[in-house]
Write a protein that holds these residues in place. Structure first.
Motif, PDB file in Angstrom:
ATOM      1  N   GLY A 247       0.820  -1.208   0.000  1.00 35.30           N
ATOM      2  CA  GLY A 247       0.000   0.000   0.000  1.00 35.30           C
ATOM      3  C   GLY A 247       0.852   1.256   0.000  1.00 35.30           C
ATOM      4  N   ARG A 248       1.883   1.251   0.831  1.00 36.10           N
ATOM      5  CA  ARG A 248       2.780   2.415   0.892  1.00 36.10           C
ATOM      6  C   ARG A 248       3.500   2.626  -0.435  1.00 36.10           C
ATOM      7  NH1 ARG A 248       8.042   2.367   1.582  1.00 36.10           N
ATOM      8  NH2 ARG A 248       8.024   0.220   2.400  1.00 36.10           N
ATOM      9  N   ARG A 249       3.982   1.541  -1.055  1.00 36.08           N
ATOM     10  CA  ARG A 249       4.718   1.684  -2.314  1.00 36.08           C
ATOM     11  C   ARG A 249       3.805   2.176  -3.433  1.00 36.08           C
ATOM     12  NH1 ARG A 249       7.719   3.089  -3.906  1.00 36.08           N
ATOM     13  NH2 ARG A 249       8.656   1.745  -5.513  1.00 36.08           N
ATOM     14  N   LEU A 250       2.549   1.718  -3.451  1.00 36.94           N
ATOM     15  CA  LEU A 250       1.613   2.211  -4.447  1.00 36.94           C
ATOM     16  C   LEU A 250       1.344   3.702  -4.224  1.00 36.94           C
ATOM     17  CD1 LEU A 250      -0.376   1.797  -6.787  1.00 36.94           C
ATOM     18  CD2 LEU A 250      -2.087   1.082  -5.097  1.00 36.94           C
ATOM     19  N   ARG A 251       1.138   4.093  -2.988  1.00 32.25           N
ATOM     20  CA  ARG A 251       0.897   5.507  -2.668  1.00 32.25           C
ATOM     21  C   ARG A 251       2.085   6.361  -3.097  1.00 32.25           C
ATOM     22  NH1 ARG A 251       0.882   5.571   3.100  1.00 32.25           N
ATOM     23  NH2 ARG A 251       3.098   6.061   2.921  1.00 32.25           N
ATOM     24  N   GLU A 252       3.296   5.898  -2.821  1.00 37.79           N
ATOM     25  CA  GLU A 252       4.497   6.648  -3.189  1.00 37.79           C
ATOM     26  C   GLU A 252       4.645   6.750  -4.707  1.00 37.79           C
ATOM     27  OE1 GLU A 252       7.223   5.361   0.713  1.00 37.79           O
ATOM     28  OE2 GLU A 252       7.464   4.346  -1.214  1.00 37.79           O
ATOM     29  N   THR A 253       4.284   5.689  -5.425  1.00 38.49           N
ATOM     30  CA  THR A 253       4.415   5.698  -6.883  1.00 38.49           C
ATOM     31  C   THR A 253       3.417   6.660  -7.509  1.00 38.49           C
ATOM     32  OG1 THR A 253       5.165   3.396  -6.821  1.00 38.49           O
ATOM     33  CG2 THR A 253       4.454   4.244  -8.951  1.00 38.49           C
ATOM     34  N   VAL A 254       2.202   6.712  -6.971  1.00 34.93           N
ATOM     35  CA  VAL A 254       1.212   7.670  -7.472  1.00 34.93           C
ATOM     36  C   VAL A 254       1.673   9.091  -7.172  1.00 34.93           C
ATOM     37  CG1 VAL A 254      -1.156   8.492  -7.241  1.00 34.93           C
ATOM     38  CG2 VAL A 254      -0.699   6.039  -7.363  1.00 34.93           C
ATOM     39  N   GLN A 255       2.253   9.310  -5.993  1.00 33.77           N
ATOM     40  CA  GLN A 255       2.798  10.632  -5.671  1.00 33.77           C
ATOM     41  C   GLN A 255       3.932  10.986  -6.625  1.00 33.77           C
ATOM     42  OE1 GLN A 255       3.817   9.960  -1.546  1.00 33.77           O
ATOM     43  NE2 GLN A 255       1.894  10.840  -0.801  1.00 33.77           N
ATOM     44  N   LEU A 257       4.204   9.992  -9.707  1.00 36.06           N
ATOM     45  CA  LEU A 257       3.569  10.350 -10.970  1.00 36.06           C
ATOM     46  C   LEU A 257       3.064  11.787 -10.926  1.00 36.06           C
ATOM     47  CD1 LEU A 257       2.392   9.715 -13.760  1.00 36.06           C
ATOM     48  CD2 LEU A 257       0.389   8.734 -12.604  1.00 36.06           C
ATOM     49  N   GLN A 258       2.455  12.173  -9.820  1.00 40.50           N
ATOM     50  CA  GLN A 258       1.991  13.551  -9.683  1.00 40.50           C
ATOM     51  C   GLN A 258       3.132  14.542  -9.885  1.00 40.50           C
ATOM     52  OE1 GLN A 258       0.022  13.126  -5.729  1.00 40.50           O
ATOM     53  NE2 GLN A 258      -1.746  14.035  -6.725  1.00 40.50           N
ATOM     54  N   GLY A 259       4.290  14.223  -9.308  1.00 41.22           N
ATOM     55  CA  GLY A 259       5.443  15.099  -9.464  1.00 41.22           C
ATOM     56  C   GLY A 259       5.951  15.149 -10.885  1.00 41.22           C
ATOM     57  N   LEU A 260       5.955  14.013 -11.555  1.00 45.08           N
ATOM     58  CA  LEU A 260       6.478  13.941 -12.915  1.00 45.08           C
ATOM     59  C   LEU A 260       5.631  14.728 -13.909  1.00 45.08           C
ATOM     60  CD1 LEU A 260       7.540  10.180 -13.077  1.00 45.08           C
ATOM     61  CD2 LEU A 260       9.057  12.165 -13.086  1.00 45.08           C
ATOM     62  N   ILE A 261       4.333  14.837 -13.636  1.00 42.71           N
ATOM     63  CA  ILE A 261       3.472  15.584 -14.553  1.00 42.71           C
ATOM     64  C   ILE A 261       3.211  17.006 -14.045  1.00 42.71           C
ATOM     65  CG2 ILE A 261       2.373  13.479 -15.400  1.00 42.71           C
ATOM     66  CD1 ILE A 261      -0.095  14.200 -13.758  1.00 42.71           C
TER      67      ILE A 261
END
Length: 280
Positions: A247-255, A257-261
Motif C-alpha cells: 500500500g505504501r509503495r503504491l501511494r508513493e508511486t502515485v505521488q 507520478l503527480q510530481g512527474l506531470i
C-alpha cells in the motif's frame, strides 16, 4: 448485461434512446475478443437480436464496426479506432506512468492496473504485469463493481458531493452486505485519510480469492477521480503485506507520478468531505 442507462432516462425527452443503444453495442467489445457475432452482442447488451442487427449494420456503414466478407463477426472499425486515439489524449499521463508502474509491478510481483468509472461500474483501462513473476491477468475493458472492488472504493472515496450524486444517478449495483454507498464512501475516505490507500473488505469483494489495494488519482483532463491498484491472489498479496509494504509503495508511486506531470498539489481525496464528516 444490464441496461447501459438508468430506468428514468427513456422518459427524458432529451434522451436519445437509439444513440444509447448504439453506444452499448460499441461498449460490448473487449480487448481479448476475436470479433463478436450479433448473437454475442445481444447477449452482452441485453438488446433484442433484431435491434442489434440494425445497429451493427448502421455502425458498419459508418465505419465504427467492420466485418470481413464471409465472416459473421464484427470488429472495431477505423472510425472507432480514430476516436479512441482522440480520447487517449486525455490520458496522456499514462505515458509518463508506464515506466514507473511497470517498475512497481516488477518490484512487488503483482498486477498493477489503472481503472476509471464507467457509468455504474469501474473499467480497467491499462494494466502492467510483472516481468519475472506469475500473476493474475485481467484484460483491458474488464468491469468491476464500484462497491465490490478496491478500485471502486478508492474512486468512490475520492468523489466530491456533485460527483457522488452523479454516480448515484447511474444506479450502481447494491453492495454485497447491504451497506449504503454513502457509508461505504465514508469508510473509504477514512482509509485514505489514515493510510493514503483503500482496501475493500473481504466480504464485499467481487472475486473472493483476489485481494487488492488502490490509490485514487486526479487529472485536470478528466472529470472525476480514477484509480491505480495492485492486485493478486490472497497468498501473494495477504492483507498484512498490503499494510506492511505494498500500500505504501503504491501511494508513493502515485505521488511520484503527480510530481512527474507537474501536479504536486493535494491528494485526490482532499476536500471531498466537509469539516463535520458529512458529504460535501
Amino acid at each position: 448485461m444490464a441496461s447501459m442507462h438508468g430506468p428514468d432516462d427513456e422518459h427524458d425527452r432529451n434522451f436519445a434512446t437509439t444513440l444509447a443503444r448504439g453506444l452499448s453495442v460499441l461498449r460490448a467489445f473487449r480487448a481479448g475478443d476475436d470479433g463478436l457475432t450479433n448473437a454475442q452482442i445481444a447477449e452482452r447488451t441485453g438488446l433484442p437480436k433484431s435491434t442489434v442487427s440494425r445497429l451493427t449494420f448502421t455502425l458498419g456503414r459508418l465505419g465504427y464496426l467492420t466485418r470481413p466478407q464471409r465472416n459473421e463477426r464484427y470488429r472495431p472499425g477505423p472510425t472507432l479506432l480514430a476516436l479512441g486515439h482522440v480520447a487517449a489524449s486525455s490520458l496522456s499521463f499514462l505515458d509518463v506512468a508506464q515506466p514507473i508502474m511497470q517498475a512497481l509491478a516488477d518490484e512487488i510481483g503483482t498486477l498493477v492496473l489503472f481503472a476509471v468509472r464507467d457509468r455504474d461500474k469501474v473499467a480497467l483501462v491499462r494494466t502492467w504485469r510483472p516481468r519475472h513473476a506469475a500473476s493474475i491477468w485481467l484484460e483491458v475493458g474488464h468491469r468491476l463493481p464500484v462497491g465490490g472492488s478496491s478500485s471502486g472504493l478508492a474512486i468512490l472515496a475520492a468523489t466530491t458531493g456533485a460527483e457522488f450524486a452523479a454516480l448515484l444517478q447511474d444506479r450502481p449495483p447494491e453492495v454485497a452486505d447491504g451497506t449504503a454507498l454513502a457509508d461505504l464512501r465514508r469508510e473509504g475516505h477514512r482509509q485514505l485519510m489514515a493510510n493514503g490507500y483503500a482496501v475493500v473488505r473481504r466480504e464485499l469483494r467481487h472475486t473472493s480469492n483476489v485481494s487488492a489495494v488502490s490509490v485514487p488519482f486526479r487529472s485536470s483532463r478528466l472529470a472525476g477521480p480514477v484509480a491505480f491498484s495492485c492486485g493478486a491472489l490472497d497468498d501473494v498479496l495477504p492483507e498484512a503485506r498490503i499494510h506492511d509494504h505494498v500500500g505504501r509503495r503504491l501511494r508513493e508511486t502515485v505521488q511520484q507520478l503527480q510530481g512527474l506531470i507537474g501536479q504536486n498539489g493535494s491528494p485526490a481525496w482532499t476536500g471531498t468531505l466537509d469539516d463535520e464528516g458529512g458529504l460535501a
